[in-house]
Design a protein around this motif. Structure first.
Motif, short mmCIF file in Angstrom:
data_model
loop_
_atom_site.label_atom_id
_atom_site.label_comp_id
_atom_site.label_asym_id
_atom_site.label_seq_id
_atom_site.Cartn_x
_atom_site.Cartn_y
_atom_site.Cartn_z
N VAL A 195 0.86 -1.18 0.00
CA VAL A 195 0.00 0.00 0.00
C VAL A 195 0.89 1.23 0.00
CG1 VAL A 195 -1.87 1.23 1.15
CG2 VAL A 195 -1.77 -1.27 1.28
N GLU A 196 0.88 1.97 -1.11
CA GLU A 196 1.77 3.13 -1.25
C GLU A 196 1.01 4.42 -1.01
OE1 GLU A 196 3.07 6.56 -2.67
OE2 GLU A 196 2.07 5.54 -4.35
N LEU A 197 1.35 5.09 0.09
CA LEU A 197 0.74 6.38 0.45
C LEU A 197 1.84 7.41 0.71
CD1 LEU A 197 -2.08 5.05 2.82
CD2 LEU A 197 -2.26 5.62 0.40
N ILE A 198 2.94 7.28 -0.01
CA ILE A 198 4.07 8.19 0.14
C ILE A 198 3.82 9.48 -0.62
CG2 ILE A 198 6.56 8.51 -0.20
CD1 ILE A 198 6.78 5.41 -0.26
N GLY A 199 3.40 9.34 -1.88
CA GLY A 199 3.18 10.50 -2.74
C GLY A 199 4.40 10.83 -3.58
N GLY A 200 4.15 11.62 -4.65
CA GLY A 200 5.23 12.05 -5.53
C GLY A 200 5.28 11.22 -6.80
N GLU A 201 5.61 11.87 -7.91
CA GLU A 201 5.58 11.19 -9.20
C GLU A 201 6.79 10.30 -9.43
OE1 GLU A 201 7.10 13.93 -12.66
OE2 GLU A 201 5.87 15.15 -11.32
N ASP A 202 7.88 10.53 -8.72
CA ASP A 202 9.09 9.73 -8.89
C ASP A 202 9.65 9.38 -7.52
OD1 ASP A 202 9.49 9.59 -11.83
OD2 ASP A 202 9.59 11.78 -11.68
N GLY A 203 10.95 9.14 -7.44
CA GLY A 203 11.60 8.89 -6.16
C GLY A 203 11.17 7.58 -5.52
#
Length: 443
Positions: free
Chosen positions: A78-86
């Motif tokens: 579950v990805e809730l980090i945010g940001g288009e890259d990185g």
């Protein structure tokens, strides 16, 4: 009962905390609905010791989200980090390559890399679900991808950013200027310290690019979205809109035409008596035009820990039930190349506000510039002098020259024609600031 569905959660901010709280509060109900327990077994965040509104002390902490994505103990990342890259992109790619299902609320990531990630998910036979990426708690992704699959969709539009809607609502109700209401929104947590992403229209554009792909079966093309924010909206504009029978909203609009797809984000005047005009505060609204279903409108909370966690949870429940669908409704390799629509006349016309030096020949020169571009005016009104503070783009006032605020409404015309006329008017030196232009949607 089947074995537990084990989650690895990367990002324990507002939405992540909401998800932890939801699973803790509904554990028994979720198990009964899906036939298996759902549990978070590991988490990743930048600060392990940060105090949060949910208890994660019993969950294994993994400092590197990519390592968590590869963790053999988890079934779903579950990805809730945010940001288009990185880290977000690296971790999602790692999870999909490792054969893990992925659930994300990251609209920027998908707007820029959605088709490639969808292809990777399909190659490995896993889900890439993103209900939480668009319109918070409103189930619009499922509505388009599943509920409306039997329809030929021609238009999707709506209010997709709660921060902008809150600011415009406050400006209208209380007669306050943009900067004042923005400061209040920041103090109340509705706007970030750097609000550019929201008020500049970029958040809405990311979401719109996803809706466009879902509705029309095209590859995402964020760079093809025309983007304009709400920073230049003034109390004078809102007052004029009211007098003309409209309200101002920041809309994301996607249209399929004979020549291609049109995507645009901008402040818009919408008729007061329409449902979308009455969506206020931090609420969002998405309208979908289908050939068999007709017009569908979904309204609800567009952001926040609870609503977005609810959307993320719906994606997790699908996976727990064994439901794995193509992320964009069709096979990723079958997504059509995006074709930008040819320029056409805007049916609703345009609202134009000019701060004009009150001098002989000024009004005639302005009218001539409009006529040179074949722009027909529906109305032209001189409003009382504005008491607003000088704004960006305003040039020093010439001593002894009073100014008049002129509001014009055009008939159907092209945006290129309007912009050429306004550029010429400004170059002539009859206005003391950059002209204001707002599109009018008849809806």
């Amino acid at each position: 009962m089947s074995d537990p569905l084990k989650l690895g959660l990367a990002g324990i901010g507002t939405v992540g905390t909401g998800l932890v709280q939801l699973i803790a509060a509904r554990a028994d109900t979720l198990a009964a609905k899906t036939g298996r327990p759902i549990e978070i077994v590991a988490v990743s965040a930048r600060n392990k010791r940060k105090k949060r509104g949910a208890d994660v002390s019993k969950m294994r902490f993994v400092s590197d989200p990519v390592a968590l994505a590869n963790d053999p103990e988890i079934d779903v990342f579950v990805e809730l980090i945010g940001g288009e890259d990185g880290p977000a992109k690296a971790a999602v790619e790692a999870a999909l390559q490792a054969g893990k299902h992925v659930v994300t609320a990251n609209k920027a990531l998908l707007a820029h890399h959605g088709p490639a990630l969808a292809a990777l998910a399909e190659k490995n036979g896993v889900a890439l679900n993103f209900e939480g990426a668009v319109a918070g708690g409103i189930p619009v992704v499922k509505a388009i991808r599943e509920g409306l699959q039997g329809n030929d969709i021609t238009r999707v539009f709506g209010i997709l950013n709660g921060t902008c809607n809150y600011i415009l609502t406050k400006m209208e109700r209380e007669g306050r200027d943009f900067a004042d209401v923005l400061k209040e929104a920041q103090e109340q947590g509705y706007a970030e310290a750097d609000p550019t992403f929201d008020v500049g229209g970029f958040d809405t554009a990311h979401k719109l690019s996803l809706l466009t792909s879902l509705a029309f079966g095209t590859k995402t093309r964020f760079d093809a979205v025309y983007v304009e924010g709400i920073e230049t909206i003034t109390p004078t504009d809102i007052e004029a809109a009211t007098d003309l029978g409209y309200r101002i909203k920041l809309l994301g609009v996607a249209l399929r035409t004979d020549s291609g797809i049109e995507q645009r984000v901008h402040p818009t005047m919408v008729p007061k008596d329409t449902a979308i005009a009455n969506v206020d505060g931090v609420s969002n609204c998405v309208a979908i035009d289908g050939d068999f279903v007709g017009d569908v409108m979904l309204i609800g909370p567009g952001a926040g820990g609870g609503p977005t966690a609810s959307a993320v949870m719906s994606d997790i429940i699908d996976i727990a039930r064994g439901i794995v669908l193509r992320p964009f409704g069709v096979k990723a390799t079958n997504l059509k190349a995006y074709k930008k629509a040819a320029m056409r006349a805007h049916e609703g016309g345009y609202y134009i506000r000019l701060s004009v030096y009150d001098r002989t020949g000024a009004f005639a020169a302005i009218a001539q510039r409009m006529a040179m571009q074949d722009i027909s005016l529906e109305s032209i009104v001189q409003r009382r002098p504005s008491s607003e503070r000088p704004g960006e783009g305003r040039t020093p006032r010439k001593k002894g020259e009073p100014q008049a605020s002129i509001v014009m409404v055009t008939h159907e015309t092209t945006e290129a024609a309007v912009r050429k006329a306004l550029a010429a008017i400004q170059k002539d030196g009859h206005v003391d600031s950059k002209p204001q232009m707002i599109r009018i949607e008849k809806l």
